[in-house]
Enzyme design. Structure first.
Site, PDB file in Angstrom:
ATOM      1  N   LYS A  88      36.949  39.491  48.516  1.00 42.69           N
ATOM      2  CA  LYS A  88      38.001  39.755  47.516  1.00 42.69           C
ATOM      3  C   LYS A  88      39.180  38.785  47.523  1.00 42.69           C
ATOM      4  O   LYS A  88      40.158  39.016  46.815  1.00 42.69           O
ATOM      5  CB  LYS A  88      38.515  41.180  47.694  1.00 42.69           C
ATOM      6  CG  LYS A  88      39.259  41.396  49.005  1.00 42.69           C
ATOM      7  CD  LYS A  88      40.196  42.584  48.953  1.00 42.69           C
ATOM      8  CE  LYS A  88      40.983  42.708  50.235  1.00 42.69           C
ATOM      9  NZ  LYS A  88      41.931  43.784  50.289  1.00 42.69           N
ATOM     10  N   SER A 128      38.351  45.434  38.532  1.00 42.28           N
ATOM     11  CA  SER A 128      39.739  45.020  38.727  1.00 42.28           C
ATOM     12  C   SER A 128      40.407  44.701  37.400  1.00 42.28           C
ATOM     13  O   SER A 128      39.747  44.253  36.456  1.00 42.28           O
ATOM     14  CB  SER A 128      39.714  43.769  39.608  1.00 42.28           C
ATOM     15  OG  SER A 128      40.963  43.142  39.619  1.00 42.28           O
ATOM     16  N   TYR A 153      36.116  34.793  42.085  1.00 41.89           N
ATOM     17  CA  TYR A 153      36.220  36.220  42.417  1.00 41.89           C
ATOM     18  C   TYR A 153      36.292  37.064  41.144  1.00 41.89           C
ATOM     19  O   TYR A 153      35.536  38.011  40.948  1.00 41.89           O
ATOM     20  CB  TYR A 153      37.462  36.499  43.293  1.00 41.89           C
ATOM     21  CG  TYR A 153      37.783  37.978  43.360  1.00 41.89           C
ATOM     22  CD1 TYR A 153      37.005  38.831  44.122  1.00 41.89           C
ATOM     23  CD2 TYR A 153      38.826  38.534  42.603  1.00 41.89           C
ATOM     24  CE1 TYR A 153      37.261  40.212  44.151  1.00 41.89           C
ATOM     25  CE2 TYR A 153      39.085  39.893  42.618  1.00 41.89           C
ATOM     26  CZ  TYR A 153      38.301  40.726  43.398  1.00 41.89           C
ATOM     27  OH  TYR A 153      38.543  42.074  43.400  1.00 41.89           O
ATOM     28  N   LYS A 157      33.539  39.980  39.187  1.00 39.94           N
ATOM     29  CA  LYS A 157      33.803  41.339  38.664  1.00 39.94           C
ATOM     30  C   LYS A 157      33.293  41.443  37.223  1.00 39.94           C
ATOM     31  O   LYS A 157      32.687  42.441  36.837  1.00 39.94           O
ATOM     32  CB  LYS A 157      35.294  41.678  38.754  1.00 39.94           C
ATOM     33  CG  LYS A 157      35.809  41.822  40.176  1.00 39.94           C
ATOM     34  CD  LYS A 157      35.121  42.955  40.930  1.00 39.94           C
ATOM     35  CE  LYS A 157      35.515  43.035  42.382  1.00 39.94           C
ATOM     36  NZ  LYS A 157      34.672  43.913  43.191  1.00 39.94           N
ATOM     37  N   ASN A 203      48.738  38.891  49.695  1.00 36.55           N
ATOM     38  CA  ASN A 203      49.231  39.902  48.750  1.00 36.55           C
ATOM     39  C   ASN A 203      50.645  40.353  49.116  1.00 36.55           C
ATOM     40  O   ASN A 203      51.077  40.252  50.263  1.00 36.55           O
ATOM     41  CB  ASN A 203      48.274  41.103  48.693  1.00 36.55           C
ATOM     42  CG  ASN A 203      46.902  40.707  48.176  1.00 36.55           C
ATOM     43  OD1 ASN A 203      45.926  40.741  48.906  1.00 36.55           O
ATOM     44  ND2 ASN A 203      46.829  40.301  46.918  1.00 36.55           N
ATOM     45  N   ARG A 235      53.843  44.111  37.790  1.00 33.99           N
ATOM     46  CA  ARG A 235      52.525  44.662  38.128  1.00 33.99           C
ATOM     47  C   ARG A 235      52.571  46.184  38.055  1.00 33.99           C
ATOM     48  O   ARG A 235      53.643  46.786  38.068  1.00 33.99           O
ATOM     49  CB  ARG A 235      52.128  44.279  39.565  1.00 33.99           C
ATOM     50  CG  ARG A 235      51.922  42.793  39.803  1.00 33.99           C
ATOM     51  CD  ARG A 235      50.677  42.281  39.108  1.00 33.99           C
ATOM     52  NE  ARG A 235      50.456  40.867  39.394  1.00 33.99           N
ATOM     53  CZ  ARG A 235      50.983  39.863  38.686  1.00 33.99           C
ATOM     54  NH1 ARG A 235      51.778  40.102  37.653  1.00 33.99           N
ATOM     55  NH2 ARG A 235      50.719  38.617  39.004  1.00 33.99           N
ATOM     56  N   ASP A 302      49.191  32.815  38.661  1.00 33.97           N
ATOM     57  CA  ASP A 302      49.711  34.185  38.549  1.00 33.97           C
ATOM     58  C   ASP A 302      49.811  34.649  37.098  1.00 33.97           C
ATOM     59  O   ASP A 302      50.164  33.877  36.205  1.00 33.97           O
ATOM     60  CB  ASP A 302      51.099  34.296  39.197  1.00 33.97           C
ATOM     61  CG  ASP A 302      51.033  34.824  40.622  1.00 33.97           C
ATOM     62  OD1 ASP A 302      50.004  35.434  40.971  1.00 33.97           O
ATOM     63  OD2 ASP A 302      52.009  34.632  41.373  1.00 33.97           O
TER      64      ASP A 302
END
Ligand code: NAD
Ligand code: WQD
Length: 345
Positions: A88, A128, A153, A157, A203, A235, A302
């Protein structure tokens, strides 16, 4: 009361371990399979201290079909699967894409083959909010467009979701629930289990709690020149226990055949967007502990802002995120302090 046997892949990991506890407390028997590539076997002790029940545990790699068949032959009558097992780390996936495609895709494809062979009724898949990329609108609903993935990654998903759809539409004899998590944070309120990242955390929350306890000098806030009220990114931080509870509901829904559709997708978030600066303030308010931090440049890749529209999960699953951000921050801090007490870090 035994409601059935559930296979939890990646069950010694962060979200998996919290989900195992909720499954046990709801009356399910659990067998975990994990290769311990990103977790520790001691997590089983933490689970047992909370629920009073030690889950069955098989140390194996889900990409190893021989080992997986042995598991299904040993633990007869697995009714459902929750598939957490995956690599992940977004940055690592850019450096080692084949590892990510091999691990995440082969794990899922092996499980899907085994389900048909062993008569398993359903699979919950960990997806996700990364599939939405930078969304055109917030809050994000499940029908928002899927954006081209910015990392291998994220792409795994998207591909895994497509594989599930294709297999179900081919007439596979089972159901699936795809859960798109926003930003899972916090720890079990007992502080017996929590997130345990390897090395320097990538994170926000583990970096923040490690800074608060003095392992890291200061937290870097990646950018305050975004188009948001305070300039930092936004977020949807979802409490990990709230998140875990949604899995129990999803399992129940599949096993009891409550849905018309054979595959369903739900956003799991709070519906509230919080900025990085607001989150730091919430942590300080909730714990009374200061977090040394400084503003630095943006982090490449980001997303500026993303938060969930959870109405579909609220209405259809009957699930809602309940914890306050202060409770969640206190749980993250209690877990960090517990790691210190145990001499882990
Ligand atoms: P984690 O790394 O803590 O847990 C994953 C577990 O899977 C680990 O214990 C690891 O050892 C195990 N594992 C990995 N590959 C395996 C394999 N081939 N065979 C057996 N075990 C294997 O991660 P997590 O944060 O608990 O995430 C769980 C799932 O949720 C993952 O699929 C992840 O992609 C997804 N997800 C996580 C987040 C997040 O921010 N934590 C957000 C969205 C989605
Ligand atoms: C959150 C915010 C950072 C660290 C990742 C994956 C995503 C999903 C969830 C799995 C951002 C800022 C961070 C730091 C900071 N995972 N930050 N200083 O990037 O939203 O999502 O985890 O599916 O796919 O990309 O989470 O916790 O890394 O960052 O300022 O030291 O905190 O810039 O705005 P992210 P995160």
């Amino acid at each position: 009361m035994n409601k059935g046997l559930i296979l939890v892949t990646g069950g010694t990991g962060y979200i998996g371990s919290h989900t195992v506890v909720e499954l046990q407390q709801a009356g399910y028997e659990v067998v975990i399979v994990d290769n311990l590539s990103n977790s520790n076997v001691d997590v089983l002790d933490g689970i047992e201290r909370i629920s009073g029940i030690r889950p069955h545990f098989v140390e194996a790699d889900c990409t190893d079909m021989t080992a997986m068949k042995k598991l299904f032959d040993t633990y007869k009558g697995i009714a459902g699967i929750i598939n957490f097992a995956a690599s992940k780390a977004v940055g690592e996936s850019i450096e080692r894409p084949v590892l990510y495609y091999r691990n995440n895709l082969n794990t899922l494809m092996n499980l899907l083959d085994l389900m048909a062979e062993y008569d398993v009724k359903g699979i919950v898949f960990s997806s996700s909010c990364t599939v939405y990329g930078e969304p055109d609108e917030n809050p994000v609903t499940e029908s928002a467009p899927i954006k081209k993935a910015t990392s291998p990654y994220g792409n795994t998903k998207q591909i895994c979701e497509e594989i599930i759809h294709d297999v179900i539409h081919s007439g596979a004899p089972y159901k699936s629930v795809i859960l798109r998590y926003f930003n899972p944070v916090g720890a079990h309120p007992s502080a017996e289990i929590g997130e345990l990242p390897n090395g320097v955390p990538q994170n926000l929350i583990p970096y923040l709690t490690q800074t608060a306890i003095g392992i890291r000098k200061e937290l870097s806030v990646f950018g305050d020149d975004y188009d948001t009220p305070d300039g930092s990114c936004i977020r949807d931080f979802i409490n990990v226990v709230d998140l875990a509870k949604a899995h129990v509901i999803a399992v129940e829904r599949m096993l009891q055949n409550k849905s018309e559709a054979n595959v369903e997708t739900f956003n799991l978030g709070t519906g509230v967007g919080l900025s990085v600066k607001e989150l730091i303030a919430a942590f300080e308010r909730a714990t009374g502990v200061k977090v040394p931090h400084k503003i630095v440049g943006r982090r490449a890749g980001d997303i500026e802002k993303v938060w969930a529209e959870p109405a579909y999960a609220n209405n259809v699953l009957g699930w809602k995120a309940e914890s306050t951000i202060e409770d969640t921050m206190r749980s993250a801090w209690a877990w960090q302090c517990r790691l210190r007490e145990r001499g882990v870090m």
